[in-house]
Design an enzyme around this catalytic site. Structure first.
Site, PDB file in Angstrom:
ATOM      1  CG  ASP A   1     -43.075  -3.202 -23.302  1.00  0.00           C
ATOM      2  OD1 ASP A   1     -41.846  -3.185 -23.069  1.00  0.00           O
ATOM      3  OD2 ASP A   1     -43.885  -2.459 -22.716  1.00  0.00           O
TER       4      ASP A   1
ATOM      5  CD  GLU B   1     -45.605   5.606 -21.149  1.00  0.00           C
ATOM      6  OE1 GLU B   1     -45.289   4.530 -21.690  1.00  0.00           O
ATOM      7  OE2 GLU B   1     -44.843   6.568 -21.029  1.00  0.00           O
TER       8      GLU B   1
ATOM      9  N   GLY C   1     -40.283   0.428 -16.008  1.00  0.00           N
ATOM     10  CA  GLY C   1     -38.997   0.809 -15.444  1.00  0.00           C
ATOM     11  C   GLY C   1     -38.783   0.227 -14.060  1.00  0.00           C
TER      12      GLY C   1
ATOM     13  CG  ASN D   1     -43.879  -3.381 -18.171  1.00  0.00           C
ATOM     14  OD1 ASN D   1     -44.864  -3.999 -17.785  1.00  0.00           O
ATOM     15  ND2 ASN D   1     -43.871  -2.693 -19.300  1.00  0.00           N
ATOM     16  CB  ILE D   2     -38.969  -7.272 -15.055  1.00  0.00           C
ATOM     17  CG1 ILE D   2     -39.578  -6.893 -13.703  1.00  0.00           C
ATOM     18  CG2 ILE D   2     -37.496  -7.698 -14.885  1.00  0.00           C
ATOM     19  CD1 ILE D   2     -38.777  -5.902 -12.871  1.00  0.00           C
TER      20      ILE D   2
HETATM   21  O1  LIG Z   1     -40.654  -0.973 -18.444  1.00  0.00           O
HETATM   22  C1  LIG Z   1     -39.935  -1.751 -19.061  1.00  0.00           C
HETATM   23  C2  LIG Z   1     -38.721  -2.387 -18.405  1.00  0.00           C
HETATM   24  O2  LIG Z   1     -38.077  -1.501 -17.548  1.00  0.00           O
HETATM   25  P1  LIG Z   1     -36.661  -1.908 -16.922  1.00  0.00           P
HETATM   26  O3  LIG Z   1     -35.610  -1.423 -17.868  1.00  0.00           O
HETATM   27  O4  LIG Z   1     -36.603  -1.185 -15.610  1.00  0.00           O
HETATM   28  O5  LIG Z   1     -36.619  -3.406 -16.754  1.00  0.00           O
HETATM   29  N1  LIG Z   1     -40.233  -2.118 -20.350  1.00  0.00           N
HETATM   30  O6  LIG Z   1     -41.378  -1.666 -20.907  1.00  0.00           O
HETATM   31  C3  LIG Z   1     -39.295  -2.865 -21.198  1.00  0.00           C
HETATM   32  C4  LIG Z   1     -38.744  -1.923 -22.260  1.00  0.00           C
HETATM   33  C5  LIG Z   1     -37.868  -2.697 -23.223  1.00  0.00           C
HETATM   34  C6  LIG Z   1     -37.628  -1.863 -24.475  1.00  0.00           C
HETATM   35  O7  LIG Z   1     -36.300  -1.991 -24.832  1.00  0.00           O
HETATM   36  P2  LIG Z   1     -35.921  -2.286 -26.360  1.00  0.00           P
HETATM   37  O8  LIG Z   1     -36.561  -1.228 -27.208  1.00  0.00           O
HETATM   38  O9  LIG Z   1     -34.414  -2.215 -26.336  1.00  0.00           O
HETATM   39  O10 LIG Z   1     -36.411  -3.654 -26.693  1.00  0.00           O
HETATM   40 CA   LIG Z   2     -43.613   6.349 -23.251  1.00  0.00          CA
HETATM   41 NA    NA Z   3     -35.374   0.545 -14.476  1.00  0.00          NA
HETATM   42 ZN   LIG Z   4     -41.696   0.327 -20.432  1.00  0.00          ZN
END
Ligand SMILES: O=C(COP(=O)(O)O)N(O)CCCCOP(=O)(O)O
Ligand SMILES: [Ca+2]
Ligand code: NA
Ligand SMILES: [Zn+2]
Length: 283
Positions: free
Chosen positions: A81, A133, A208, A229-230
């Site tokens: 990710d 992206e 997000g 993504n979660i």
């Molecule tokens: O799109 C998302 C998740 O979105 P969300 O925050 O709404 O769950 N993600 O891509 C997850 C992002 C995690 C990155 O955080 P770290 O660098 O601290 O590991």
């Molecule tokens: Ca970005």
């Molecule tokens: Na979010």
């Molecule tokens: Zn993300």
């Protein structure tokens, strides 16, 4: 079983549902996701950010995810990710990831194309799928904080050119979501999503997604979002369960007893997401 991201997301695209991509940072989170996927018969994507790989080590994340995927009765992909570093991306490919994201969204358009093309070339040669992206998704991702005003939405014309020139397998688009918790209610640009889907006719990714109202998620899925993504909602479930447990059991110090309930709480949240996304019984 271990599959590529493309295998999972092409089916979702064709049949009009979405698959959860959940961030993993430790063993309990991996197990919660896999248990949720098997109990609902959902395909699923295990994903790690660069921050997660730094925390656990890419070998540990890869080892846990591979054994989870190989043992799972449902299709599982292992995804990097928000990859921004080419060396890191190649390291994930060498460690058996079946999907990688190159997040070039902080670069100008032409440079995003250039870095993305480079990753597509090496990943596809290794049989690994690629997410990119276009447009800036707000919130903090891998220490890049894009605050609301800089978060620019994805332009459909640019998206068409971007996909044609890069050959990515799925595209993360900016239509109003942001990483982390929301202050107000996020307003998604559904018309923009509809236009982009019509132009691209390929799997699309929503970042997000924690904190987006269920109705908005369902509408986004109906309009063509296929990977969701979660991370934040998993963190909140973990946090709540651990704090509850230690508050009510001040004398318990066994990590298994402290983390076990958190694993259960995360599993329940994830099963709920799979139901909303429409991935139940799609394995
Ligand atoms: O799109 C998302 C998740 O979105 P969300 O925050 O709404 O769950 N993600 O891509 C997850 C992002 C995690 C990155 O955080 P770290 O660098 O601290 O590991
Ligand atoms: Ca970005
Ligand atoms: Na979010
Ligand atoms: Zn993300």
């Amino acid at each position: 079983m271990l599959v590529t991201g493309k295998e999972i997301l092409q089916d979702a695209h064709k049949k009009g549902y979405a698959v959860g991509a959940f961030n993993v940072n430790n063993m309990e989170i991996v197990q919660a996701i896999i248990q949720a996927a098997e109990e609902t018969n959902s395909p699923v994507i295990l994903q790690a950010s660069q921050g997660g790989l730094k925390y656990a080590g890419v070998e540990y994340i890869a080892a846990m995810a591979k054994v989870a995927a190989e043992k799972a009765k449902v299709p599982v992909a292992i995804h990097l990710d928000h990859g921004t570093d080419f060396t890191q991306i190649v390291k994930c490919i060498r460690n058996g990831f079946t999907s990688v994201m190159i997040d070039g969204s902080k670069h100008p358009f032409e440079e995003n194309i250039a870095v993305t093309k480079k990753v597509v070339e090496i990943a596809h040669a290794a049989g690994v799928s690629v997410e990119a992206e276009l447009g800036k998704i707000g919130g903090t991702e891998d220490d890049i904080t894009v605050d609301e005003k800089d978060a620019t939405f994805t332009d459909p014309d640019e998206a068409e050119k971007f996909v044609k020139e890069t050959g990515v397998d799925y595209l993360a688009i900016a239509i109003g979501t942001a990483h982390g918790p929301y202050k107000g209610e996020p307003k998604l640009d559904f018309d923009r999503l509809k236009t982009i889907k019509e132009r691209l006719n390929m799997p699309l990714v929503l970042h997000g997604s924690s904190g987006v109202p269920e109705e908005s998620i369902k509408k986004a899925v109906s309009l063509g979002i296929n990977k969701i993504n979660i991370d934040t909602d998993i963190r909140l479930a973990f946090n709540g369960a651990v704090r509850d447990f230690v508050k009510n059991n001040p004398d318990v110090y066994d990590p298994r007893k402290i983390l076990g309930p958190a694993r259960e709480a995360m599993k329940e949240v994830i099963k709920g997401k799979m139901t909303i996304f429409g991935s139940v019984d799609r394995a």
